[in-house]
Design a protein around this motif. Structure first.
Motif, PDB file in Angstrom:
ATOM      1  N   ALA A 278      40.993 -20.490  -5.561  1.00  0.00           N
ATOM      2  CA  ALA A 278      39.750 -21.212  -5.319  1.00  0.00           C
ATOM      3  C   ALA A 278      39.009 -20.612  -4.129  1.00  0.00           C
ATOM      4  CB  ALA A 278      40.035 -22.688  -5.081  1.00  0.00           C
ATOM      5  N   GLY A 279      39.753 -20.215  -3.098  1.00  0.00           N
ATOM      6  CA  GLY A 279      39.128 -19.568  -1.943  1.00  0.00           C
ATOM      7  C   GLY A 279      38.483 -18.249  -2.325  1.00  0.00           C
ATOM      8  N   ILE A 280      39.155 -17.468  -3.155  1.00  0.00           N
ATOM      9  CA  ILE A 280      38.590 -16.194  -3.617  1.00  0.00           C
ATOM     10  C   ILE A 280      37.315 -16.433  -4.414  1.00  0.00           C
ATOM     11  CG2 ILE A 280      38.978 -14.265  -5.197  1.00  0.00           C
ATOM     12  CD1 ILE A 280      41.883 -14.224  -4.301  1.00  0.00           C
ATOM     13  N   ASP A 281      37.311 -17.455  -5.246  1.00  0.00           N
ATOM     14  CA  ASP A 281      36.113 -17.760  -6.037  1.00  0.00           C
ATOM     15  C   ASP A 281      34.921 -18.067  -5.134  1.00  0.00           C
ATOM     16  OD1 ASP A 281      37.499 -17.386  -8.384  1.00  0.00           O
ATOM     17  OD2 ASP A 281      37.877 -19.526  -8.729  1.00  0.00           O
ATOM     18  N   VAL A 282      35.158 -18.836  -4.078  1.00  0.00           N
ATOM     19  CA  VAL A 282      34.079 -19.159  -3.141  1.00  0.00           C
ATOM     20  C   VAL A 282      33.590 -17.895  -2.439  1.00  0.00           C
ATOM     21  CG1 VAL A 282      33.490 -20.378  -0.998  1.00  0.00           C
ATOM     22  CG2 VAL A 282      34.845 -21.527  -2.763  1.00  0.00           C
ATOM     23  N   ALA A 283      34.520 -17.087  -1.923  1.00  0.00           N
ATOM     24  CA  ALA A 283      34.143 -15.884  -1.178  1.00  0.00           C
ATOM     25  C   ALA A 283      33.444 -14.870  -2.068  1.00  0.00           C
ATOM     26  CB  ALA A 283      35.389 -15.266  -0.537  1.00  0.00           C
ATOM     27  N   ASP A 284      33.905 -14.717  -3.307  1.00  0.00           N
ATOM     28  CA  ASP A 284      33.256 -13.781  -4.234  1.00  0.00           C
ATOM     29  C   ASP A 284      31.820 -14.186  -4.509  1.00  0.00           C
ATOM     30  OD1 ASP A 284      35.536 -12.270  -4.439  1.00  0.00           O
ATOM     31  OD2 ASP A 284      36.102 -12.971  -6.442  1.00  0.00           O
ATOM     32  N   ALA A 285      31.606 -15.471  -4.676  1.00  0.00           N
ATOM     33  CA  ALA A 285      30.279 -15.962  -5.063  1.00  0.00           C
ATOM     34  C   ALA A 285      29.329 -16.103  -3.884  1.00  0.00           C
ATOM     35  CB  ALA A 285      30.415 -17.312  -5.772  1.00  0.00           C
ATOM     36  N   GLU A 286      29.857 -16.494  -2.710  1.00  0.00           N
ATOM     37  CA  GLU A 286      28.971 -16.854  -1.610  1.00  0.00           C
ATOM     38  C   GLU A 286      29.308 -16.202  -0.283  1.00  0.00           C
ATOM     39  OE1 GLU A 286      28.262 -21.147  -1.445  1.00  0.00           O
ATOM     40  OE2 GLU A 286      29.208 -21.300  -3.424  1.00  0.00           O
ATOM     41  N   GLY A 287      30.376 -15.410  -0.218  1.00  0.00           N
ATOM     42  CA  GLY A 287      30.755 -14.756   1.027  1.00  0.00           C
ATOM     43  C   GLY A 287      31.691 -15.609   1.857  1.00  0.00           C
ATOM     44  N   LEU A 288      32.321 -14.958   2.857  1.00  0.00           N
ATOM     45  CA  LEU A 288      33.287 -15.666   3.693  1.00  0.00           C
ATOM     46  C   LEU A 288      32.646 -16.756   4.550  1.00  0.00           C
ATOM     47  CD1 LEU A 288      35.789 -12.959   5.014  1.00  0.00           C
ATOM     48  CD2 LEU A 288      36.242 -14.837   3.425  1.00  0.00           C
ATOM     49  N   ASP A 289      31.360 -16.611   4.863  1.00  0.00           N
ATOM     50  CA  ASP A 289      30.706 -17.634   5.678  1.00  0.00           C
ATOM     51  C   ASP A 289      30.696 -18.995   4.982  1.00  0.00           C
ATOM     52  OD1 ASP A 289      30.241 -15.835   7.677  1.00  0.00           O
ATOM     53  OD2 ASP A 289      28.145 -15.476   7.175  1.00  0.00           O
ATOM     54  N   ALA A 290      30.736 -18.970   3.649  1.00  0.00           N
ATOM     55  CA  ALA A 290      30.702 -20.231   2.899  1.00  0.00           C
ATOM     56  C   ALA A 290      32.088 -20.844   2.737  1.00  0.00           C
ATOM     57  CB  ALA A 290      30.082 -20.003   1.517  1.00  0.00           C
ATOM     58  N   LEU A 291      33.114 -20.086   3.125  1.00  0.00           N
ATOM     59  CA  LEU A 291      34.485 -20.554   2.924  1.00  0.00           C
ATOM     60  C   LEU A 291      34.901 -21.528   4.016  1.00  0.00           C
ATOM     61  CD1 LEU A 291      37.151 -20.117   1.247  1.00  0.00           C
ATOM     62  CD2 LEU A 291      37.795 -18.481   3.039  1.00  0.00           C
TER      63      LEU A 291
ATOM     64  N   VAL B  50      36.955 -25.643  -0.233  1.00  0.00           N
ATOM     65  CA  VAL B  50      37.991 -25.370  -1.224  1.00  0.00           C
ATOM     66  C   VAL B  50      38.573 -26.676  -1.744  1.00  0.00           C
ATOM     67  CG1 VAL B  50      40.257 -24.323  -1.605  1.00  0.00           C
ATOM     68  CG2 VAL B  50      38.525 -23.093  -0.292  1.00  0.00           C
ATOM     69  N   ALA B  51      38.809 -27.614  -0.840  1.00  0.00           N
ATOM     70  CA  ALA B  51      39.352 -28.909  -1.254  1.00  0.00           C
ATOM     71  C   ALA B  51      38.410 -29.611  -2.221  1.00  0.00           C
ATOM     72  CB  ALA B  51      39.609 -29.781  -0.027  1.00  0.00           C
ATOM     73  N   THR B  52      37.122 -29.574  -1.913  1.00  0.00           N
ATOM     74  CA  THR B  52      36.132 -30.204  -2.790  1.00  0.00           C
ATOM     75  C   THR B  52      36.145 -29.576  -4.173  1.00  0.00           C
ATOM     76  OG1 THR B  52      34.707 -30.759  -0.906  1.00  0.00           O
ATOM     77  CG2 THR B  52      33.684 -30.713  -3.083  1.00  0.00           C
ATOM     78  N   ASP B  53      36.202 -28.248  -4.218  1.00  0.00           N
ATOM     79  CA  ASP B  53      36.215 -27.551  -5.507  1.00  0.00           C
ATOM     80  C   ASP B  53      37.461 -27.881  -6.320  1.00  0.00           C
ATOM     81  OD1 ASP B  53      33.840 -26.446  -4.803  1.00  0.00           O
ATOM     82  OD2 ASP B  53      34.584 -24.400  -4.525  1.00  0.00           O
TER      83      ASP B  53
END
Length: 277
Positions: free
Chosen positions: A64-77, A82-85
């Motif tokens: 889930a963390g990788i999905d966030v970082a891939d889509a929006e960058g590490l700043d969005a992580l 991740v918990a919400t997702d």
């Protein structure tokens, strides 16, 4: 026989307190971590002690963390994001992953495993470096955020996946009889080139993301219409070079051309020193 419960932060088994209120945390560190989580990340309507989130695993959290970082960058992580997702409370994540830094470290390991190392030795040193370069190039395209975590640096940092990647690339020099310092020098030149061009790619990805989020850039405006570098007369040498090299911009082709030049330089240096390759 004493009753047992679990630490509300890390899940470690707790012995029942003989006097006073029941213990909720195994240490002050866990208590402080839970406090910080409640103040900065935990949703107000989530009961941390009752949410055991049985569906959570370290692997699911990392993906889930990788999905966030891939889509929006590490700043969005964040742990909260991740918990919400994952449909869980933030504190439930902390029972599996101790911190955001630990999560990112696990994400690096998992992302690098997505692009497997070769299972056969290279034909020669040049073939070994070429396939290492294109493996990394693919990795940075899949996961642009990872570049900042694997950049060549004078500060030693250990990552099992990164160490395995470097060991595989160093094997390209097997049989040449190089001194370790010479192998390092060639590797530094090679890796600096690959990561340097990757920085251009990653910067473009981030600029595109920011442009889309702020709607400051039209989707089809060509570079020539936006940049004064393409205007004739102002910078004749720079302008003609930019028009020739960036119309259209083909970073893959430029990467391949520059890589060939770097490898040619290594070959010339090996020949100068009388090393048959």
């Amino acid at each position: 026989m004493s009753e047992q419960s679990a630490c509300a932060s890390c899940g470690k088994t707790l012995e029942h307190a003989e006097r006073g209120r029941p213990r909720r945390y195994c240490s002050r560190a866990c208590q402080a971590r839970a406090y910080r989580g409640r103040r900065t990340e935990a949703p107000a309507d989530v009961l941390e002690a009752s949410d055991s989130a049985p569906h959570l695993t370290v692997e699911r959290i990392v993906r889930a963390g990788i999905d966030v970082a891939d889509a929006e960058g590490l700043d969005a992580l964040s742990m909260r994001r991740v918990a919400t997702d994952l449909g869980a409370s933030t504190m439930a994540l902390y029972r599996h992953v101790a911190s955001k830094d630990d999560l990112v470290a696990l994400m690096v390991e998992a992302a690098m495993a997505d692009v497997p190392l070769p299972d056969a030795p290279p034909r020669n040193w040049r073939h070994g470096l070429e396939r290492a370069a294109y493996r990394d190039w693919e990795l940075y395209h899949r996961h642009p955020w990872i570049l900042s975590r694997v950049l060549v640096t004078t500060r030693a940092h250990f990552s099992p996946a990164l160490a395995a990647d470097s060991e595989s690339t160093f094997s390209s020099f097997d049989g040449l009889g190089l001194e370790p310092a010479d192998a390092f020098r060639y590797m530094f030149m090679f890796a600096s080139y690959v990561q340097g061009v990757a920085l251009t790619y990653v910067s473009d990805v981030e600029a595109e993301r920011q442009a889309e989020s702020t709607t400051q850039r039209t989707a089809h405006a060509p570079d020539e219409e936006r940049s004064p570098l393409f205007e004739s007369g102002a910078y004749p040498r720079l302008g003609s070079a930019m028009r020739a090299g960036a119309a259209p911009w083909d970073l893959d082709a430029l990467f391949a051309s520059g890589l060939a030049g770097v490898l040619d330089g290594i070959a010339a240096d090996l020949a100068r020193r009388g090393i048959e390759a």
